[in-house]
Every structure is written in C-alpha cells, then in structure tokens.
Design a protein around this motif. Sequence first.
Motif, PDB file in Angstrom:
ATOM      1  N   GLY A 254       0.791  -1.225   0.000  1.00 30.64           N
ATOM      2  CA  GLY A 254       0.000   0.000   0.000  1.00 30.64           C
ATOM      3  C   GLY A 254       0.821   1.271   0.000  1.00 30.64           C
ATOM      4  N   CYS A 255       0.105   2.396   0.035  1.00 30.75           N
ATOM      5  CA  CYS A 255       0.741   3.714   0.008  1.00 30.75           C
ATOM      6  C   CYS A 255      -0.234   4.712   0.644  1.00 30.75           C
ATOM      7  CB  CYS A 255       1.028   4.110  -1.436  1.00 30.75           C
ATOM      8  SG  CYS A 255       1.612   5.808  -1.601  1.00 30.75           S
ATOM      9  N   PRO A 256       0.261   5.570   1.540  1.00 28.11           N
ATOM     10  CA  PRO A 256      -0.656   6.499   2.211  1.00 28.11           C
ATOM     11  C   PRO A 256      -1.006   7.726   1.364  1.00 28.11           C
ATOM     12  CG  PRO A 256       1.560   6.764   3.067  1.00 28.11           C
ATOM     13  CD  PRO A 256       1.633   5.678   2.032  1.00 28.11           C
ATOM     14  N   ASN A 257      -0.373   7.886   0.211  1.00 29.72           N
ATOM     15  CA  ASN A 257      -0.607   9.096  -0.588  1.00 29.72           C
ATOM     16  C   ASN A 257      -1.889   9.006  -1.420  1.00 29.72           C
ATOM     17  OD1 ASN A 257       1.728  10.158   0.462  1.00 29.72           O
ATOM     18  ND2 ASN A 257       2.994   9.232  -1.123  1.00 29.72           N
ATOM     19  N   ASN A 258      -2.191  10.121  -2.093  1.00 30.93           N
ATOM     20  CA  ASN A 258      -3.504  10.213  -2.765  1.00 30.93           C
ATOM     21  C   ASN A 258      -3.424  10.596  -4.231  1.00 30.93           C
ATOM     22  OD1 ASN A 258      -4.913  10.022  -0.209  1.00 30.93           O
ATOM     23  ND2 ASN A 258      -4.102  12.073   0.178  1.00 30.93           N
ATOM     24  N   CYS A 259      -2.398  10.229  -4.950  1.00 33.83           N
ATOM     25  CA  CYS A 259      -2.281  10.668  -6.346  1.00 33.83           C
ATOM     26  C   CYS A 259      -3.554  10.282  -7.109  1.00 33.83           C
ATOM     27  CB  CYS A 259      -1.061  10.031  -6.998  1.00 33.83           C
ATOM     28  SG  CYS A 259       0.441  10.356  -6.072  1.00 33.83           S
ATOM     29  N   ILE A 260      -4.119  11.242  -7.835  1.00 37.15           N
ATOM     30  CA  ILE A 260      -5.481  11.027  -8.340  1.00 37.15           C
ATOM     31  C   ILE A 260      -5.599   9.952  -9.417  1.00 37.15           C
ATOM     32  CG2 ILE A 260      -6.560  13.257  -7.816  1.00 37.15           C
ATOM     33  CD1 ILE A 260      -6.061  13.896 -10.818  1.00 37.15           C
ATOM     34  N   PHE A 261      -4.488   9.618 -10.067  1.00 35.92           N
ATOM     35  CA  PHE A 261      -4.588   8.632 -11.153  1.00 35.92           C
ATOM     36  C   PHE A 261      -4.296   7.214 -10.671  1.00 35.92           C
ATOM     37  CE2 PHE A 261      -0.400  10.592 -11.017  1.00 35.92           C
ATOM     38  CZ  PHE A 261       0.397   9.484 -10.789  1.00 35.92           C
ATOM     39  N   CYS A 262      -3.951   7.063  -9.392  1.00 35.26           N
ATOM     40  CA  CYS A 262      -3.388   5.805  -8.909  1.00 35.26           C
ATOM     41  C   CYS A 262      -4.470   4.787  -8.528  1.00 35.26           C
ATOM     42  CB  CYS A 262      -2.501   6.099  -7.707  1.00 35.26           C
ATOM     43  SG  CYS A 262      -1.639   4.653  -7.122  1.00 35.26           S
ATOM     44  N   ALA A 263      -4.235   3.511  -8.884  1.00 37.84           N
ATOM     45  CA  ALA A 263      -5.222   2.458  -8.621  1.00 37.84           C
ATOM     46  C   ALA A 263      -4.840   1.590  -7.417  1.00 37.84           C
ATOM     47  CB  ALA A 263      -5.371   1.585  -9.864  1.00 37.84           C
TER      48      ALA A 263
HETATM   49  S1  SF4 Z   1       1.337   7.031  -7.511  1.00 41.77           S
HETATM   50 FE1  SF4 Z   1       0.186   5.728  -6.069  1.00 41.77          FE
HETATM   51  S2  SF4 Z   1       1.748   4.497  -5.086  1.00 41.77           S
HETATM   52 FE2  SF4 Z   1       2.821   6.218  -6.028  1.00 41.77          FE
HETATM   53  S3  SF4 Z   1       2.938   7.791  -4.422  1.00 41.77           S
HETATM   54 FE3  SF4 Z   1       1.078   8.192  -5.589  1.00 41.77          FE
HETATM   55  S4  SF4 Z   1      -0.540   7.123  -4.461  1.00 41.77           S
HETATM   56 FE4  SF4 Z   1       1.411   6.279  -3.784  1.00 41.77          FE
END
Ligand code: SF4
Length: 482
Positions: A254-263
Amino acid sequence: MLPKFYLPRFINEPLGLEYLASAVRKDHEVQIFDSIAEGWNRYRPADDKGRFFYQGVDLKALQKKINYFKPEVIGLTWLFSVQNRPIIETINFVKTNNRNVFLIVGGSHPSANPVQTIRDNLGLDAVVFGEGEATLKELLDKGLKELETIDGLAFKKEGKIIQNKARAFVKNIDDIPPPARDLTPYNKYSKQMFYVFWFNRFKKFGFLGQKNQRRLAFFSSSLPFLEKIYYRLYNWRHEGDLQLPEGDVMTSRGCPNNCIFCAVHIIWKHVWRAHSVERVLEEISRLISQYKLKRINIQDDNFNISKERLIKICQGIVEKGHKITFSASGTYAPALDEEVLQWMQKAGFKNIRLSIESGNQEVLDKIIKKRIDLSKIPALVKMAQKYGMKVEGAFIFGLPGETKKTMRDSVDFAKSAGFDVVKYFIYQPFPNTEAYDVCKEKGYITEEYDPERIFITGNDAYVKTEEFSPEDVLNIARQLDK
Ligand code: SF4
C-alpha cells in the motif's frame, strides 16, 4: 493480452498468487499455474488487425493441468480491465469443462465491484475482494461452506448475489508466510528476461524479419556460454547494469498518498503496512542462497516511506555481506535525503526512479496531490548521482486539469533537472480512480477509449478537455524523445 508495441515483454513472478498459496498450503494442497510464464515465448493474435496478442499457453494447456491436479477450487487473478477478455474466456472455459470446480477470482478488478463481477460472469462461484490471504484460507478451512460468515467474500446463493462485509487488513503482515516461489516455474522469469535482451538486440536488424529475430533470440538465450560472453560485453558497455538471475520482493503493502490517477487504493486503501526488517532480510538472504539471484527488485508501491526502516534494511544487507544489486519500483522523492542515499548505495542500489509526474508545482499540489517540492529535485538528483546511482525521472502527461503550458513545463523540467533517463507516460483513464471519475463526469474521455485496451504504459491519449486535445498531449510529450 498485450498490444504489439509491448512485445516481447518482461514478465514478473506472480507475487500475489505466491502469497495466497503460502497462506493456505499448510492445511491444503495447492499448486500455481502461471499460464504466461509457462509459455513466455508464445504469442497468439488476439484480434484480426494484428494489434493485440495473447502471451502464454492456451486454455488446452490449462485443462491438461486441471486434469492432472484435479482441484476442487480454482482461483484466477484479475488485476486490470485489459485482462477482461482472456479472464472471461477462461472463466467460461473452466466452468464449461469442469462443472464441479468451485471457481473464484480476486485482484483489483473484481475488488472494485464484486457483485457486478459475479453478475457479469455467472460461471463464477465467488469473488474474493480486498486483501485475499485470510479470506481464501477461511473459505478453504470451512470447506466452501458457511459462505455468509466469511468477510471479504461475494458469492451466489439461490439465484441471488450476496456481498459480505469487507475484511479488515491483516494487522501484522509478517504473519503471512513468505511467497511460495517453489510453486512457480521460477527460473523462467529470468530466462525470458535474457531472451528479451537478445530480442531487442536483433530487432535492430530489420531485414531478418520478426520470426527469425525471435528464433535467434531464443537460440541465443538458451546457450550458457553465449550468456556469459553477453553479460561481460553488456556490463562492460553499460557499467554493470545487467544482473541476472533477478527476482522480486515485496517489503510493504500500500501507500498512504492520494495521487489522483493511482489504482493502488482499490485493494490497499490508503494504508501502508510493512514487513519487519528481520523478515525482509531473511527473505533476501533466502533468495540469494536458494536461487543465486544477482539482482532483486523491490516491488513495493512505496518502498521508502519510513526512513528508519529503509536504513535498517540497507544496514542489514551490508552486514550480511550480500554482493548483489537492488532496484526499487516505487521510490518516494520527498522521503529521500543524503543519509538514505548513502545507505542505499552501500547496500547495492544502482539506480532509482523518481516519479515526479509533473514539472509544474501547481499541478502537483492541486491536481495530482503529490507532495513533491520541485525546487528540491535537481539537488536530490545530483546527490543520488554522487552516490553512483543512475536517476530516472518519470512524468505523466494529459491529466484532467492540465493545460498545454503545464505540460510544456513538465518537458522543460524533465530536460533541465539532470536525470540520467527520462520516462514519460500518457495518462490512461483507469476505472475506479479519482482522475477517471473527473474525466467521466466532465465528458473528457474520447470515443476511442476502451478500458480493455489500456495499459499503464500505453502510448495513446484518450482525454480531451477544454484546454487540450489528445494530439496536443502526444505532441508535447514526444518532445522528450528528441
Ligand atoms: S502514484 Fe500511487 S503508489 Fe505512487 S505515491 Fe502516488 S498514491 Fe502512492
């Protein structure tokens, strides 16, 4: 199914399946059938125009395996919508020819909408949604009964489709045993990589024709003495870049970030859980002694969120005296500093990829929502290079909300920040992501868009906004090819 431009392609070991197998193998007999690896050098056309191909063995080979193993349960991994066609064909084939088998699917695609997945595929008996290990184990332990008591499961009952509540994540992922690599054709993953290297060399000799290029690549990758010569020549010219055999490890989920394109969040939500340092080091040591790996790829979504943990892992690798190289697919730029880079270099990291995404600060802050401070990147790139690492910068073009100017800013930044390699991706609208919802709502997706034909690294543009056309996106991004 793959577009032609993708071929031949590297394949990775199926870590997800290996984890599932390891979670249940203590109490149940389990086998993995990796249909791609089993037929890694076989390609069949998937459409009349020769644009798409299937890679791997066909369904007859799968049936042979089923006849031999006689499983009571078959589980299929379904990650992306591009797999829809082959998976649906497989579901229909398996159910038609093996009526008594309990057929399940899991992965990002069915996890996004479990009920719809069953409704569209009546050959399925159940969907495991979310993190799969504990759900699969409970399902098998209960002998495929009491289905309504199993969290994380959707299933058919008396003509109805029932979705149970979501399963809580496994708190300590060290409780899940290491991936069952012994159940996969492990040597084939490296072998096909070597084949791809050869194929790409022969590709330069167009007069040979693709068939002969493939034959030569297959022949070359099968001769051990050529392998040695090739290694030496390649590494002499490319500073030791080619290190095979190589394998994959996942040290966190997992990843705590919120990049809008990420699945990533479809399964892992916004939670980051990590294996302990001891467990990671143990797995690395085992891979080196058992499979003689020379290079390990860390397949985490976000490997370096915890500075302390990353440094401890690197220190452990140094203490154990492992002399192999490492790479990481998801390195988070804001969490890197000189101390981390120093330890990464000592541990054997030869290159890092920084997914910067955009060269415009406002796009990063307000559209992508990735906490990258662009003003710090050139110095970070220099610092990593000082420690002997090659730095790749990755950018994405054509997100909703961008303008032609912001995309040009990305080109300028990518060219000026000092990266050794720049990679760019054209934004592909993946269903069940925030950016996709924006595109859908605003009518930005073009008619040519087909979710079954899109790849993360696809090179077609499908978004048209008030600010740019798909052609604008391609024209601007391609300036990075020059
Ligand atoms: S792209 Fe996805 S995995 Fe990478 S930092 Fe953004 S939310 Fe996290």
